[in-house]
Design an enzyme around this catalytic site. Structure first.
Site: not given
Ligand code: GLY
Length: 318
Positions: A187, A217, A239, A241
């Site tokens: 991300t 997320g 990270g 989510g």
């Molecule tokens: N941090 C990205 C997700 O979990 O979608």
């Protein structure tokens, strides 16, 4: 006039050595693009959009083209940006036909009385405001088809890290750690302070590998993976989510800055809280309207970039 500041991240995970240069180059390119906006006197919101657009266009990262695939082999993208001066936000989720979801999110922020669009409605909104729609296949890489195949084979074999659906509450943090520590969380995000003293944040993601279609997320949810308010701070997280969402961790961190905690400390506290409370893993960039900032991660690495009056820096660990 304020001295502009920009921080970017390109995900927090165990970035392998053979991917290190691509990650560092990617955040450097994003930093260059966003910093150019700021040094010309552009706004923080324009800077974070420019930086994240570069990261979405770079197939190194789990955002835009090259993102992780859903369990049925498609790219589904989520993005949010927030302008802390105007307290305006725009977000999209589960979009499949938009090359740069952060730009669609910006259209929402600027052109809609609403804050958040999902799926086909988001795509129709973007198209009706001049954004061309593309085929989902244009966002899909063979590298990701292969990665999905392996994940699904591991899932079929009952191996715990095949998906990132998150069972941390009932299994406890100790069980959760080995499942996610080596997994990619690419991300991307940016936070900026402009010469007028306004702050902004942007986060964009393809989500988690092998996710169930329709899953959203933390990244594009206000106060979870992204938040900005001139009265507190601007934040972008990366990270796993689900734990970040449950803790509304972005807002948690900015509230601490508003209460007087230095961003450098609040960033570390946020990641400790994420781990101690839910066994979560990830990274954070946090910037106050006074120009103080913090970065932290509890993964083996996080691709980051920083532009201040002292120049531009990038790295893979804090
Ligand atoms: N941090 C990205 C997700 O979990 O979608």
């Amino acid at each position: 006039m304020r001295t502009p500041i920009l921080l970017v991240h390109g995900g927090a995970w165990a970035i392998p050595e053979d991917a290190a240069a691509a990650h560092e180059n990617g955040v450097r390119n994003a930093l260059d693009a966003g910093h150019r906006v700021l040094t010309r006197g552009g706004s923080a919101i324009d800077a974070v959009e420019a930086a994240v657009t570069v990261l979405e266009d770079d197939p190194t990262f789990d955002a835009g083209r090259g993102s992780f695939l859903t369990s049925d082999g498609r790219v589904q993208l989520d993005a949010l940006l927030m302008d802390g001066g105007r307290m305006k936000a725009g977000g999209v989720a589960c979009v499949e036909r938009i090359r740069n979801p952060i730009q669609a999110a910006r259209l929402v922020l600027e052109q809609s009385p609403h804050v958040y669009f999902v799926g086909a409605g988001a795509e129709e909104f973007a198209q009706s405001h001049g954004m061309p729609l593309i085929e989902n296949a244009e966002l899909v890489l063979d590298r990701e088809r292969e990665r999905l195949k392996i994940a699904r084979e591991r899932e079929a074999a009952g191996l715990a890290d095949a998906t990132f659906s998150g069972l941390e509450d009932d299994k406890g943090p100790e069980t959760a750690i080995p499942r996610v520590i080596d997994s990619s969380h690419d991300t991307v995000g940016a936070v900026a302070l402009d010469t007028d003293g306004n702050i902004a944040a942007a986060t964009s993601t393809g989500g988690t590998l092998n996710k169930t279609p329709g899953r959203v997320g933390d990244s594009s949810l206000i106060g979870c993976g992204c938040y900005a308010d001139n009265l507190s701070a601007a934040v972008s997280l990366t990270g796993w989510g689900e734990p970040i969402m449950k803790l509304v961790l972005g807002k948690w961190a900015t509230d601490r800055v508003a209460a007087g905690t230095a961003p450098a400390f609040a960033a570390r506290e946020a990641i400790s809280y994420l781990h101690n409370r839910l066994g979560g893993h990830g990274g954070i960039i946090l910037l106050g309207p006074d120009g103080r900032f913090g970065m932290a991660h509890n993964t083996p690495a996080m691709a980051w970039g920083l532009a201040t009056e002292h120049g531009l820096e990038t790295g893979l660990k804090i």
